[in-house]
Design a protein around this motif. Structure first.
Motif, PDB file in Angstrom:
ATOM      1  N   ARG A   1       0.697  -1.213  -0.008  1.00  0.00           N
ATOM      2  CA  ARG A   1       0.087  -0.045  -0.064  1.00  0.00           C
ATOM      3  C   ARG A   1       0.799   1.181  -0.088  1.00  0.00           C
ATOM      4  O   ARG A   1       0.534   2.547  -0.572  1.00  0.00           O
ATOM      5  CB  ARG A   1      -1.027  -0.009   1.144  1.00  0.00           C
ATOM      6  CG  ARG A   1      -1.993  -0.973   1.264  1.00  0.00           C
ATOM      7  CD  ARG A   1      -2.914  -1.001   2.296  1.00  0.00           C
ATOM      8  NE  ARG A   1      -4.201  -1.718   2.042  1.00  0.00           N
ATOM      9  CZ  ARG A   1      -5.226  -2.081   2.873  1.00  0.00           C
ATOM     10  NH1 ARG A   1      -5.092  -1.201   4.436  1.00  0.00           N
ATOM     11  NH2 ARG A   1      -6.076  -2.741   2.692  1.00  0.00           N
ATOM     12  N   THR A   2       2.049   1.316   0.740  1.00  0.00           N
ATOM     13  CA  THR A   2       2.796   2.409   0.831  1.00  0.00           C
ATOM     14  C   THR A   2       3.563   2.732  -0.735  1.00  0.00           C
ATOM     15  O   THR A   2       3.549   3.805  -0.945  1.00  0.00           O
ATOM     16  CB  THR A   2       3.902   1.983   1.705  1.00  0.00           C
ATOM     17  OG1 THR A   2       3.190   2.210   3.231  1.00  0.00           O
ATOM     18  CG2 THR A   2       4.761   3.387   2.004  1.00  0.00           C
ATOM     19  N   ALA A   3       4.057   1.572  -1.255  1.00  0.00           N
ATOM     20  CA  ALA A   3       4.714   1.589  -2.572  1.00  0.00           C
ATOM     21  C   ALA A   3       3.594   2.294  -3.271  1.00  0.00           C
ATOM     22  O   ALA A   3       3.938   3.049  -4.327  1.00  0.00           O
ATOM     23  CB  ALA A   3       5.057   0.158  -2.841  1.00  0.00           C
ATOM     24  N   ARG A   4       2.354   1.824  -3.473  1.00  0.00           N
ATOM     25  CA  ARG A   4       1.404   2.184  -4.318  1.00  0.00           C
ATOM     26  C   ARG A   4       1.067   3.687  -4.019  1.00  0.00           C
ATOM     27  O   ARG A   4       0.115   4.273  -4.753  1.00  0.00           O
ATOM     28  CB  ARG A   4       0.022   1.352  -4.193  1.00  0.00           C
ATOM     29  CG  ARG A   4       0.274   0.108  -4.988  1.00  0.00           C
ATOM     30  CD  ARG A   4      -1.004  -0.757  -4.937  1.00  0.00           C
ATOM     31  NE  ARG A   4      -0.736  -2.128  -5.383  1.00  0.00           N
ATOM     32  CZ  ARG A   4      -1.501  -3.090  -5.294  1.00  0.00           C
ATOM     33  NH1 ARG A   4      -2.748  -2.773  -4.420  1.00  0.00           N
ATOM     34  NH2 ARG A   4      -1.370  -4.285  -5.820  1.00  0.00           N
ATOM     35  N   GLY A   5       1.463   4.266  -2.845  1.00  0.00           N
ATOM     36  CA  GLY A   5       1.281   5.657  -2.484  1.00  0.00           C
ATOM     37  C   GLY A   5      -0.455   5.624  -2.127  1.00  0.00           C
ATOM     38  O   GLY A   5      -1.022   6.856  -2.065  1.00  0.00           O
ATOM     39  N   GLU A   6      -1.108   4.725  -1.613  1.00  0.00           N
ATOM     40  CA  GLU A   6      -2.348   4.593  -0.984  1.00  0.00           C
ATOM     41  C   GLU A   6      -2.386   5.286   0.411  1.00  0.00           C
ATOM     42  O   GLU A   6      -1.359   5.171   1.097  1.00  0.00           O
ATOM     43  CB  GLU A   6      -2.674   3.350  -0.970  1.00  0.00           C
ATOM     44  CG  GLU A   6      -2.819   2.674  -2.150  1.00  0.00           C
ATOM     45  CD  GLU A   6      -3.575   1.006  -2.154  1.00  0.00           C
ATOM     46  OE1 GLU A   6      -4.060   0.830  -1.003  1.00  0.00           O
ATOM     47  OE2 GLU A   6      -3.492   0.385  -3.079  1.00  0.00           O
ATOM     48  N   PRO A   7      -3.527   6.209   0.682  1.00  0.00           N
ATOM     49  CA  PRO A   7      -3.444   6.713   2.040  1.00  0.00           C
ATOM     50  C   PRO A   7      -3.519   5.631   2.939  1.00  0.00           C
ATOM     51  O   PRO A   7      -3.983   4.361   2.885  1.00  0.00           O
ATOM     52  CB  PRO A   7      -4.811   7.231   1.767  1.00  0.00           C
ATOM     53  CG  PRO A   7      -5.751   6.579   0.894  1.00  0.00           C
ATOM     54  CD  PRO A   7      -4.751   6.167  -0.006  1.00  0.00           C
ATOM     55  N   ARG A   8      -3.032   5.995   4.360  1.00  0.00           N
ATOM     56  CA  ARG A   8      -2.765   5.160   5.515  1.00  0.00           C
ATOM     57  C   ARG A   8      -4.166   4.941   5.733  1.00  0.00           C
ATOM     58  O   ARG A   8      -5.223   5.590   5.887  1.00  0.00           O
ATOM     59  CB  ARG A   8      -1.933   5.857   6.537  1.00  0.00           C
ATOM     60  CG  ARG A   8      -0.710   5.885   6.244  1.00  0.00           C
ATOM     61  CD  ARG A   8       0.123   6.603   7.500  1.00  0.00           C
ATOM     62  NE  ARG A   8       1.267   6.899   7.033  1.00  0.00           N
ATOM     63  CZ  ARG A   8       2.262   7.395   7.814  1.00  0.00           C
ATOM     64  NH1 ARG A   8       2.103   7.453   9.233  1.00  0.00           N
ATOM     65  NH2 ARG A   8       3.377   7.429   7.631  1.00  0.00           N
ATOM     66  N   ARG A   9      -4.444   3.491   6.239  1.00  0.00           N
ATOM     67  CA  ARG A   9      -5.780   3.049   6.722  1.00  0.00           C
ATOM     68  C   ARG A   9      -5.224   2.323   8.238  1.00  0.00           C
ATOM     69  O   ARG A   9      -4.058   2.536   8.492  1.00  0.00           O
ATOM     70  CB  ARG A   9      -6.293   2.013   6.084  1.00  0.00           C
ATOM     71  CG  ARG A   9      -6.644   2.651   4.720  1.00  0.00           C
ATOM     72  CD  ARG A   9      -7.126   1.601   3.924  1.00  0.00           C
ATOM     73  NE  ARG A   9      -7.695   2.037   2.520  1.00  0.00           N
ATOM     74  CZ  ARG A   9      -7.557   1.018   1.380  1.00  0.00           C
ATOM     75  NH1 ARG A   9      -7.757  -0.074   1.669  1.00  0.00           N
ATOM     76  NH2 ARG A   9      -7.560   1.782   0.184  1.00  0.00           N
ATOM     77  N   GLY A  10      -6.141   1.954   8.659  1.00  0.00           N
ATOM     78  CA  GLY A  10      -6.059   1.371  10.348  1.00  0.00           C
ATOM     79  C   GLY A  10      -5.254   0.108   9.822  1.00  0.00           C
ATOM     80  O   GLY A  10      -5.076  -0.457   8.620  1.00  0.00           O
ATOM     81  N   LEU A  11      -4.617  -0.285  10.822  1.00  0.00           N
ATOM     82  CA  LEU A  11      -3.845  -1.773  10.841  1.00  0.00           C
ATOM     83  C   LEU A  11      -4.944  -3.107  10.394  1.00  0.00           C
ATOM     84  O   LEU A  11      -4.320  -3.428   9.399  1.00  0.00           O
ATOM     85  CB  LEU A  11      -3.513  -2.137  12.382  1.00  0.00           C
ATOM     86  CG  LEU A  11      -2.599  -3.262  12.532  1.00  0.00           C
ATOM     87  CD1 LEU A  11      -1.315  -3.142  11.511  1.00  0.00           C
ATOM     88  CD2 LEU A  11      -2.229  -3.620  13.872  1.00  0.00           C
ATOM     89  N   ALA A  12      -5.861  -3.065  10.981  1.00  0.00           N
ATOM     90  CA  ALA A  12      -7.069  -4.091  10.412  1.00  0.00           C
ATOM     91  C   ALA A  12      -8.437  -3.693  11.067  1.00  0.00           C
ATOM     92  O   ALA A  12      -8.667  -2.714  11.684  1.00  0.00           O
ATOM     93  CB  ALA A  12      -6.368  -5.259  11.189  1.00  0.00           C
ATOM     94  N   ASP A  13      -9.297  -4.432  10.688  1.00  0.00           N
ATOM     95  CA  ASP A  13     -10.837  -4.166  11.066  1.00  0.00           C
ATOM     96  C   ASP A  13     -10.717  -4.356  12.652  1.00  0.00           C
ATOM     97  O   ASP A  13     -10.241  -5.216  13.048  1.00  0.00           O
ATOM     98  CB  ASP A  13     -11.591  -5.510  10.339  1.00  0.00           C
ATOM     99  CG  ASP A  13     -13.027  -5.036  10.690  1.00  0.00           C
ATOM    100  OD1 ASP A  13     -13.381  -5.339  12.111  1.00  0.00           O
ATOM    101  OD2 ASP A  13     -13.642  -5.048   9.932  1.00  0.00           O
ATOM    102  N   PRO A  14     -11.490  -3.361  13.205  1.00  0.00           N
ATOM    103  CA  PRO A  14     -11.337  -3.427  14.666  1.00  0.00           C
ATOM    104  C   PRO A  14     -11.766  -4.597  15.215  1.00  0.00           C
ATOM    105  O   PRO A  14     -11.583  -5.128  16.372  1.00  0.00           O
ATOM    106  CB  PRO A  14     -12.261  -2.290  14.883  1.00  0.00           C
ATOM    107  CG  PRO A  14     -12.474  -1.197  13.812  1.00  0.00           C
ATOM    108  CD  PRO A  14     -12.259  -2.165  12.792  1.00  0.00           C
ATOM    109  N   ARG A  15     -12.827  -5.307  14.593  1.00  0.00           N
ATOM    110  CA  ARG A  15     -13.411  -6.774  15.014  1.00  0.00           C
ATOM    111  C   ARG A  15     -12.313  -7.721  15.090  1.00  0.00           C
ATOM    112  O   ARG A  15     -12.044  -8.421  15.923  1.00  0.00           O
ATOM    113  CB  ARG A  15     -14.603  -7.201  14.250  1.00  0.00           C
ATOM    114  CG  ARG A  15     -15.837  -6.521  14.490  1.00  0.00           C
ATOM    115  CD  ARG A  15     -16.828  -6.636  13.555  1.00  0.00           C
ATOM    116  NE  ARG A  15     -16.206  -6.579  11.959  1.00  0.00           N
ATOM    117  CZ  ARG A  15     -16.686  -6.591  11.188  1.00  0.00           C
ATOM    118  NH1 ARG A  15     -18.104  -6.857  11.029  1.00  0.00           N
ATOM    119  NH2 ARG A  15     -16.341  -6.287   9.832  1.00  0.00           N
TER     120      ARG A  15
END
Length: 143
Positions: free
Chosen positions: A103-117
């Motif tokens: 995701r970082t290499a693609r330049g995608e925005p940061r998201r949470g680590l994983a689904d909260p559940r």
């Protein structure tokens, strides 16, 4: 003369974006190599677990350094004996790192680590492991 159109942010794979994931991987590799060389079973190299010192009970991380040391020497059965949960979580950690790097290499925005559940589920597994390994029937899970 016109300049070529730049791709929109978040499109394409850029190696230059991999600085932080590469640095974190290098740091993890260096720490793993250190634990592989400096045996945690020998006293004086690593501090003791404060939870173990205070309570006499193993925390979820107890045995983790010995587990990593065993894995660096390709001794899976010893690693499982030291900390089975860590052995189970290492592939998950690797997949999360890989997802972050891509995701970082693609330049995608940061998201949470994983689904909260999923994170709550992981917390429940860690807490269950913590309790069970200190009970008499959970002795095989103790380091």
């Amino acid at each position: 003369m016109t300049t070529p159109a730049r791709p929109a942010p978040g499109t394409g794979f850029r190696l230059r974006n991999l600085g932080l994931p590469a640095a974190s991987l290098a740091l993890l590799a260096a720490a793993t190599a250190w634990v592989g060389v400096v045996d945690p079973r020998e006293s004086g190299h690593y501090p003791p677990c404060p939870y173990l010192v205070v309570t006499g009970l193993a925390c979820p991380g107890c045995g983790g350094l010995r587990c990593v040391h065993a894995l660096t020497h390709l001794d899976l059965s010893a690693a499982l004996g030291y900390n089975a949960l860590a052995v189970a979580l290492f592939p998950l950690i690797g997949l999360l790192w890989l997802r972050w790097a891509v995701r970082t290499a693609r330049g995608e925005p940061r998201r949470g680590l994983a689904d909260p559940r999923a994170l709550w589920g992981l917390l429940a597994v860690v807490l269950l492991f913590w309790v069970v390994r200190d009970l008499p029937f959970g002795a095989p899970l103790a380091p």
